[in-house]
Design a protein around this motif. Sequence first.
Motif, PDB file in Angstrom:
ATOM      1  N   ALA A 170       0.815  -1.214   0.000  1.00 19.52           N
ATOM      2  CA  ALA A 170       0.000   0.000   0.000  1.00 19.52           C
ATOM      3  C   ALA A 170       0.845   1.260   0.000  1.00 19.52           C
ATOM      4  CB  ALA A 170      -0.941   0.002   1.208  1.00 19.52           C
ATOM      5  N   PHE A 171       2.100   1.121   0.406  1.00 15.34           N
ATOM      6  CA  PHE A 171       3.010   2.258   0.441  1.00 15.34           C
ATOM      7  C   PHE A 171       4.090   2.156  -0.630  1.00 15.34           C
ATOM      8  CE2 PHE A 171       1.215   1.758   4.681  1.00 15.34           C
ATOM      9  CZ  PHE A 171       0.730   3.032   4.916  1.00 15.34           C
ATOM     10  N   GLY A 172       3.835   1.307  -1.633  1.00 17.08           N
ATOM     11  CA  GLY A 172       4.765   1.172  -2.740  1.00 17.08           C
ATOM     12  C   GLY A 172       6.069   0.508  -2.378  1.00 17.08           C
ATOM     13  N   ARG A 173       6.026  -0.363  -1.382  1.00 18.15           N
ATOM     14  CA  ARG A 173       7.250  -1.024  -0.910  1.00 18.15           C
ATOM     15  C   ARG A 173       7.164  -2.531  -1.135  1.00 18.15           C
ATOM     16  NH1 ARG A 173       8.465   0.278   5.063  1.00 18.15           N
ATOM     17  NH2 ARG A 173      10.587  -0.200   4.370  1.00 18.15           N
ATOM     18  N   SER A 174       8.336  -3.165  -1.236  1.00 17.39           N
ATOM     19  CA  SER A 174       8.405  -4.616  -1.410  1.00 17.39           C
ATOM     20  C   SER A 174       8.759  -5.278  -0.083  1.00 17.39           C
ATOM     21  CB  SER A 174       9.468  -4.984  -2.456  1.00 17.39           C
ATOM     22  OG  SER A 174      10.763  -4.655  -1.986  1.00 17.39           O
ATOM     23  N   VAL A 175       8.508  -6.576   0.006  1.00 19.60           N
ATOM     24  CA  VAL A 175       8.749  -7.299   1.261  1.00 19.60           C
ATOM     25  C   VAL A 175      10.226  -7.315   1.636  1.00 19.60           C
ATOM     26  CG1 VAL A 175       6.700  -8.736   1.048  1.00 19.60           C
ATOM     27  CG2 VAL A 175       8.850  -9.526   0.042  1.00 19.60           C
TER      28      VAL A 175
END
Length: 449
Positions: free
Chosen positions: A259-264
């Motif tokens: 949701a914040f444009g980040r990857s795991v």
Amino acid sequence: MAQDRQMKLAAYLIGTGMHVASWRHPTSNPNASIDVKALQRLSKIAEKGKFDLAFVADSLAINHESHPQILNRFDPIVLITALASATEKIGIGATASTTYSEPYVLARQFASVDHISGGRVGWNVVTTADATGETALNFSRDKHLAHDHRYERAEEFIDVVQGLWDSWEDDAFVHNKETGQFFDPDKVHELRYKGNYFSVKGPLNIARSAQGQPVIIQAGASIPGQRLAARTAEVVFTHWDNIEESKRYYQELKSSLMAFGRSVEELHILHGISPIIGETEEIAIQKYNKLQSLVDPYESLKFVSGYMGNVDFSKYSLDTPAKDVEFPLVNSIQSNFNEMKKIIGEEDIKVGELYARFFSPARRDRFVGTPTQVADEMEVWFTEKAADGFMLQFPLLPGDLDFVEKVVPILQERGLFRLDYEGDTLRDHLGLKNPKNRFANEEISNYLE
């Protein structure tokens, strides 16, 4: 053979150890929390074990119920500066509060140590847990901010600090002796932040470090804490009661990154454990029992009280069912309090058993045993994605750092942990990219005007 995914390890440095009675152990130095050479030795041992991070916690108020090793200790930012000078590779992290600090001062402090260390610093962002309200009284305030307001302030605080860290583009200082140009004025930027809690002009008076910005660490598990972590954190410290709860949290937090444009891969979750190692399981249990024998039951309950609404346990017998105790609502670590209350409601726990039940340095769990047994349990948590690694809260220091010699080699043999450092910065160790300068890339956020 090394795996693509490898464990991350952090060492929690606290005087004689996390166990509330560690200072009473025959091998301990009760003054270890203000013995800088002893603390530097601990960080060197962790570095020998190729740990990602040596970590220093903090609190801004003490009382008669506080853990003995926090009654007399260094300011964490000052201490990590000393740890940086004694080490070469290991990351060094420190706690600092968003509720009782100013963004400009804190940004400058952490950026300074990040330069001194060569880019090895992490900031553990806390909103400050304060069940008794005493911290506010140390800062000319009548009361502690409510939980949700603390997180609203923290959201702005981090935005300001990270914006200030980007004040100077990486090539802003040209140092041209021929022309007399010290810096390029087009590559230094004012933040001009105006929010509900802060108004900060900038720029910061120190450049970006070798890793761009210090790594952001958090430990909040409440709903506001998880949101803040999903948006900003790069390392999260957790402590769940069992592997299933940890797996649930792991999946929820990782899935919220998108949701914040980040990857795991941009967030590592480290579960807190307190390993005690013995050549045999019986020897490990004996070491555990020795520590437990040093505990004054009511003194340990004073420590529990700080997490449970400042309850006066002295009026209860040790055999009193914990569910019969009246626990008030707390304006502190909500997730911990809620979990503890839930367990008390479900289990037949006596008052005298609370410390051993809830605090891992006093628990005889599956991390008390032989080196192989402890490595096996760590592997299960790691491979089943209950954690990306571990925050090692050793019960007794320096003794329990024998983990470095006894467990780390097993993890290395299994390809679960690095054989050596492959970079120089904390971001290198964690496999995190240096953040881009928002101004250099013309990424002007909506809070800059």
